[in-house]
Structure formats: C-alpha cells, structure tokens
Write an enzyme that holds these catalytic residues in place. Structure first.
Site, PDB file in Angstrom:
ATOM      1  CB  CYS A 274      29.945 -55.520 -16.901  1.00 20.09           C
ATOM      2  SG  CYS A 274      30.126 -55.848 -15.138  1.00 20.09           S
TER       3      CYS A 274
ATOM      4  CB  CYS B 144      33.215 -54.761 -15.356  1.00 16.73           C
ATOM      5  SG  CYS B 144      33.131 -56.534 -15.060  1.00 16.73           S
TER       6      CYS B 144
END
Length: 266
Positions: free
Chosen positions: A56, A53
């Site tokens: 993230c 991600c």
C-alpha cells in the site's frame, strides 16, 4: 454583523456538501462508514489500504498522481483505511491489500490490472472497466447481506476494543475478560431465547388437547355389527329405565366393557 453572517452561512454550506464536491484537483477523497454511500452516484476508483502495508505504501505515490487526472477524466479518486473503517472492510470483503474497486452509478467491479497511474488512466479513459464482470447483486456493498457482514465486522472491533479496555485500563487478567464476555453471551442468549419463545407462542398458540372418546373401527364384520347393535339396545333400555339410574356398580359395567373389547377385536 453582516460579514460574520455571510461567513457563517458559507461555512455551514461547506459542511453540508458531500466530500466529492469539496475535493479539489489532485485530492484523494477519504471514505468512511458514514460517507460511503456517496460512491453510489457517479464514477469512482476506490483504494482499500492499511498504513502498515508495504504494498500500500508503494502504491500511494501512483495513486496520488492518478488523482491529478481525476478532474480531466471526470472520475472521483478515493481511499479507505481498513484499520479505521472495519465496517467497510466487511462490506467490500477485503481479503488482500491493497484492493481497488471501480464503481459506476452503484455497479461495482474489482480492478485486477497493473498498479501504475498510467494503467489507471487508461482503465478509465478507454473504459476498460466495461470488459470486467460486475460484482453480483448478492455481494454488492449496498446489499442486505453485505450490510450484515459490515455489522459483524463492526461488532468484532467493538469486542476487541472492550477486551483491551478490560485488560489495559481496568487491569483485569485475560481470562477474566473472557469470563465477562462468556457471561454476557450466555445472558444475551437467554434473553433472545425467551423473546423467541414469546413470539412463537403468540404466532402459534398451543391448542388444548381434548380426551378422545371410544373409537369404533370404521369397517365392522357381521359379528361385530351384531354385538354393537346389542350394546346400543342395552343402552337404550337403560335410558328408558328411570328407576335403575344411579344404581349401576362396577360389576354391572364389566359385561359392557367386555362387549366393547369384543367389538374392537372383531
């Protein structure tokens, strides 16, 4: 031998200690399906992420810098890799990444603020989490409902693992893997259905139905009452007559049947 024994005892003690006690200043605690109940005690900030991600990855340095303040703020900083812990992904209903939860003595709140270490520090230091509405007890990660959701997510990952094993390792075609799962589902449904039938029959056994006798209407008209009385007189005379027992024929029963029908119609 004594030094070796002391070292062994220390290693055993370290293995038995929970992750929160083993974490040093600046450490981010990795939470798994087997250790997630540690967050039910004390104050925690938990980040749910996936390695692939981009958001993230952008949050990671801020989260690590926030962890440097964990000891001063008396809060545990943790993270959960949803790709490795699908059960926790279902237990916390993770629908977006990254997702951050605050937990204080088993009460969960979802963090919605800015994703910088300064905002995280202010959120804990100023107790801004008190202004957030806690997660409902029905959807709390330690509730029975969320435990079932966690089991479903783990089951889905197990099915995916088995599918990959059938296709990649054994060499079955994709449709062959689907047929295997279909047969297993059918077999499991038959077994569960049979078990439910046995349980239902044990808890609520079926009662044998007895044939119902001739039912007379509760309210009789005067004519029907007269006919019924005549029928009872005939039956009493037959019982008193021992000589005529066993000599009745179907033709003898016909007048009685007609009399009963007339009573019912009346």
């Amino acid at each position: 031998m004594a030094p070796l024994t002391s070292i062994s005892c220390c290693l055993l003690l370290l293995c038995l200690l929970p992750p929160a006690l083993l974490a040093r200043r600046g450490d981010v605690i990795e939470i798994t399906d087997s250790t997630w109940k540690d967050i039910l005690q004390g104050e925690w900030m938990i980040k749910f992420y996936a390695p692939w991600c981009p958001a993230c990855q952008k949050l990671q340095p801020e989260w690590e810098e926030f962890a440097e303040w964990g000891e001063d703020l008396d809060v545990n900083i943790a993270k959960v890799d949803v790709t490795a812990q699908p059960g926790l992904s279902g237990r916390f209903i993770i629908t977006a990444l990254p997702t951050i939860y605050h937990c204080k003595d088993g009460i969960f709140r979802k963090y919605q603020g800015s994703r910088t270490h300064k905002e995280f520090i202010s959120f804990i230091n100023e107790k801004e989490w008190e202004d957030l509405e806690p997660v409902s007890s029905w959807f709390s990660p330690d509730s029975l409902l969320m435990s079932g959701m966690s089991a479903l997510f783990q089951l889905s990952m197990w099915i995916r693992y088995c599918h990959n094993y059938f296709v990649e390792d054994i060499g079955l075609p994709v449709w062959g893997s689907y047929i295997v799962f279909g047969l297993l589902t059918l077999l499991l449904g038959l077994v569960l259905g049979l078990i439910l039938v046995f349980v239902a029959d044990y808890l609520c056994p079926t009662k044998r139905q007895r044939p119902q006798g001739f039912m007379y209407p509760k309210k009789l008209t005067p004519e029907a009452a007269k006919l019924l009385k005549e029928l009872e007189v005939e039956q009493n005379e037959e019982e008193d007559s021992d000589d005529d027992e066993g000599d009745e024929t179907p033709e003898d029963d016909a007048p009685k049947d007609n009399l009963r029908k007339r009573v019912v119609k009346s």
